[in-house]
Design a protein around this motif. Structure first.
Motif, PDB file in Angstrom:
ATOM      1  N   ASP A 210     -12.760   0.814 -27.039  1.00 15.94           N
ATOM      2  CA  ASP A 210     -12.122   1.499 -25.907  1.00 15.94           C
ATOM      3  C   ASP A 210     -13.079   2.502 -25.271  1.00 15.94           C
ATOM      4  O   ASP A 210     -13.146   2.614 -24.048  1.00 15.94           O
ATOM      5  CB  ASP A 210     -10.834   2.203 -26.354  1.00 15.94           C
ATOM      6  CG  ASP A 210      -9.712   1.240 -26.690  1.00 15.94           C
ATOM      7  OD1 ASP A 210      -9.707   0.120 -26.143  1.00 15.94           O
ATOM      8  OD2 ASP A 210      -8.836   1.610 -27.500  1.00 15.94           O
TER       9      ASP A 210
ATOM     10  N   ASP B 110     -15.654   0.551 -23.319  1.00 14.87           N
ATOM     11  CA  ASP B 110     -15.064   0.066 -22.064  1.00 14.87           C
ATOM     12  C   ASP B 110     -14.908   1.193 -21.047  1.00 14.87           C
ATOM     13  O   ASP B 110     -15.117   0.995 -19.846  1.00 14.87           O
ATOM     14  CB  ASP B 110     -13.711  -0.612 -22.331  1.00 14.87           C
ATOM     15  CG  ASP B 110     -13.866  -1.947 -23.039  1.00 14.87           C
ATOM     16  OD1 ASP B 110     -14.985  -2.500 -23.060  1.00 14.87           O
ATOM     17  OD2 ASP B 110     -12.852  -2.431 -23.597  1.00 14.87           O
ATOM     18  N   GLN B 111     -14.539   2.389 -21.524  1.00 15.60           N
ATOM     19  CA  GLN B 111     -14.423   3.532 -20.622  1.00 15.60           C
ATOM     20  C   GLN B 111     -15.789   3.882 -20.025  1.00 15.60           C
ATOM     21  O   GLN B 111     -15.905   4.153 -18.828  1.00 15.60           O
ATOM     22  CB  GLN B 111     -13.865   4.757 -21.363  1.00 15.60           C
ATOM     23  CG  GLN B 111     -12.391   4.651 -21.686  1.00 15.60           C
ATOM     24  CD  GLN B 111     -11.911   5.857 -22.478  1.00 15.60           C
ATOM     25  OE1 GLN B 111     -12.331   6.974 -22.224  1.00 15.60           O
ATOM     26  NE2 GLN B 111     -11.031   5.608 -23.439  1.00 15.60           N
TER      27      GLN B 111
ATOM     28  N   LYS C  47     -18.390   1.834 -19.702  1.00 17.72           N
ATOM     29  CA  LYS C  47     -18.773   0.759 -18.759  1.00 17.72           C
ATOM     30  C   LYS C  47     -18.072   0.961 -17.417  1.00 17.72           C
ATOM     31  O   LYS C  47     -18.693   0.821 -16.356  1.00 17.72           O
ATOM     32  CB  LYS C  47     -18.377  -0.605 -19.329  1.00 17.72           C
ATOM     33  CG  LYS C  47     -19.282  -1.141 -20.391  1.00 17.72           C
ATOM     34  CD  LYS C  47     -18.941  -2.620 -20.603  1.00 17.72           C
ATOM     35  CE  LYS C  47     -18.718  -2.991 -22.007  1.00 17.72           C
ATOM     36  NZ  LYS C  47     -18.295  -4.353 -22.234  1.00 17.72           N
ATOM     37  N   GLY C  48     -16.791   1.288 -17.477  1.00 16.78           N
ATOM     38  CA  GLY C  48     -16.049   1.510 -16.236  1.00 16.78           C
ATOM     39  C   GLY C  48     -16.601   2.679 -15.449  1.00 16.78           C
ATOM     40  O   GLY C  48     -16.730   2.616 -14.221  1.00 16.78           O
TER      41      GLY C  48
ATOM     42  N   LYS D 215     -19.904   1.642 -13.877  1.00 13.79           N
ATOM     43  CA  LYS D 215     -19.643   0.746 -12.753  1.00 13.79           C
ATOM     44  C   LYS D 215     -19.108   1.541 -11.553  1.00 13.79           C
ATOM     45  O   LYS D 215     -19.513   1.306 -10.402  1.00 13.79           O
ATOM     46  CB  LYS D 215     -18.641  -0.328 -13.181  1.00 13.79           C
ATOM     47  CG  LYS D 215     -18.475  -1.456 -12.204  1.00 13.79           C
ATOM     48  CD  LYS D 215     -17.587  -2.543 -12.834  1.00 13.79           C
ATOM     49  CE  LYS D 215     -17.507  -3.774 -11.997  1.00 13.79           C
ATOM     50  NZ  LYS D 215     -16.694  -4.832 -12.637  1.00 13.79           N
TER      51      LYS D 215
ATOM     52  N   GLU E 154     -13.248  -1.115  -9.000  1.00 14.04           N
ATOM     53  CA  GLU E 154     -13.184  -1.923 -10.223  1.00 14.04           C
ATOM     54  C   GLU E 154     -13.566  -1.075 -11.439  1.00 14.04           C
ATOM     55  O   GLU E 154     -12.927  -1.138 -12.489  1.00 14.04           O
ATOM     56  CB  GLU E 154     -14.100  -3.137 -10.126  1.00 14.04           C
ATOM     57  CG  GLU E 154     -13.579  -4.229  -9.232  1.00 14.04           C
ATOM     58  CD  GLU E 154     -14.596  -5.360  -9.054  1.00 14.04           C
ATOM     59  OE1 GLU E 154     -15.734  -5.264  -9.583  1.00 14.04           O
ATOM     60  OE2 GLU E 154     -14.252  -6.354  -8.380  1.00 14.04           O
ATOM     61  N   GLY E 155     -14.615  -0.286 -11.294  1.00 16.53           N
ATOM     62  CA  GLY E 155     -15.054   0.587 -12.388  1.00 16.53           C
ATOM     63  C   GLY E 155     -13.982   1.602 -12.750  1.00 16.53           C
ATOM     64  O   GLY E 155     -13.710   1.844 -13.934  1.00 16.53           O
TER      65      GLY E 155
ATOM     66  N   GLU F 243     -11.195  -0.172 -14.619  1.00 19.01           N
ATOM     67  CA  GLU F 243     -11.588  -0.475 -15.999  1.00 19.01           C
ATOM     68  C   GLU F 243     -11.541   0.783 -16.872  1.00 19.01           C
ATOM     69  O   GLU F 243     -11.071   0.746 -18.011  1.00 19.01           O
ATOM     70  CB  GLU F 243     -12.987  -1.093 -16.024  1.00 19.01           C
ATOM     71  CG  GLU F 243     -13.045  -2.496 -15.458  1.00 19.01           C
ATOM     72  CD  GLU F 243     -14.461  -3.030 -15.316  1.00 19.01           C
ATOM     73  OE1 GLU F 243     -15.406  -2.428 -15.888  1.00 19.01           O
ATOM     74  OE2 GLU F 243     -14.635  -4.044 -14.614  1.00 19.01           O
ATOM     75  N   LYS F 244     -12.012   1.886 -16.316  1.00 24.53           N
ATOM     76  CA  LYS F 244     -12.031   3.151 -17.054  1.00 24.53           C
ATOM     77  C   LYS F 244     -10.606   3.610 -17.367  1.00 24.53           C
ATOM     78  O   LYS F 244     -10.288   3.977 -18.498  1.00 24.53           O
ATOM     79  CB  LYS F 244     -12.779   4.211 -16.233  1.00 24.53           C
ATOM     80  CG  LYS F 244     -12.966   5.524 -16.928  1.00 24.53           C
ATOM     81  CD  LYS F 244     -13.877   6.468 -16.132  1.00 24.53           C
ATOM     82  CE  LYS F 244     -13.174   6.976 -14.901  1.00 24.53           C
ATOM     83  NZ  LYS F 244     -13.937   8.014 -14.192  1.00 24.53           N
TER      84      LYS F 244
ATOM     85  N   THR G  28      -7.836   1.761 -17.400  1.00 25.92           N
ATOM     86  CA  THR G  28      -7.183   0.803 -18.290  1.00 25.92           C
ATOM     87  C   THR G  28      -7.587   1.057 -19.739  1.00 25.92           C
ATOM     88  O   THR G  28      -6.740   1.064 -20.635  1.00 25.92           O
ATOM     89  CB  THR G  28      -7.545  -0.637 -17.885  1.00 25.92           C
ATOM     90  OG1 THR G  28      -7.103  -0.862 -16.547  1.00 25.92           O
ATOM     91  CG2 THR G  28      -6.902  -1.648 -18.807  1.00 25.92           C
ATOM     92  N   SER G  29      -8.857   1.289 -19.970  1.00 27.73           N
ATOM     93  CA  SER G  29      -9.333   1.555 -21.331  1.00 27.73           C
ATOM     94  C   SER G  29      -8.742   2.846 -21.882  1.00 27.73           C
ATOM     95  O   SER G  29      -8.372   2.929 -23.050  1.00 27.73           O
ATOM     96  CB  SER G  29     -10.852   1.637 -21.355  1.00 27.73           C
ATOM     97  OG  SER G  29     -11.411   0.399 -20.989  1.00 27.73           O
TER      98      SER G  29
END
Length: 100
Positions: A5, A8-9, A11-12, A15, A30-31, A34-35, A37-38
């Motif tokens: 998690d 993923d945070q 990466k978001g 991005k 998108e980034g 993703e952030k 959501t994580s």
């Protein structure tokens, strides 16, 4: 809070920043998605763990007290049994006196 998690945070977030720097709104959004959501998954896992801990705590309390509850129920049942037997004996005595 899992390592995945957090990754993923990150990466978001990266991005999202790349999108901001390049002016690419789609990549930025998108980034961010993703952030978020994580982070939501991480929070949900925390809530799940807290609920499981609470349930286990309640189970432990019940298990610790079940012997005490069983003893009280048995004592009450024996008291009721003794009272009923005493009442039956009293009725028998009354009936037997009436026969004399």
């Amino acid at each position: 809070m899992s390592v995945n998690d957090k990754i993923d945070q990150l990466k978001g977030a990266v991005k999202e920043e790349v999108g901001k720097l390049t002016g690419d709104k789609k990549t930025e959004h998108e980034g961010l998605a993703e952030k978020v959501t994580s982070k939501a998954k991480e929070v949900a896992e925390g809530v799940k763990d807290a609920v499981e801990g609470t349930v286990n705590g309640v189970k432990n309390i019940i298990n610790e007290n079940k012997d005490d509850v069983a003893e009280k129920v048995n004592t009450f049942a024996n008291n009721v049994k003794d009272a009923v037997e005493g009442t039956v004996d009293g009725i028998k005595n009354i009936v037997n006196k009436d026969k004399e």
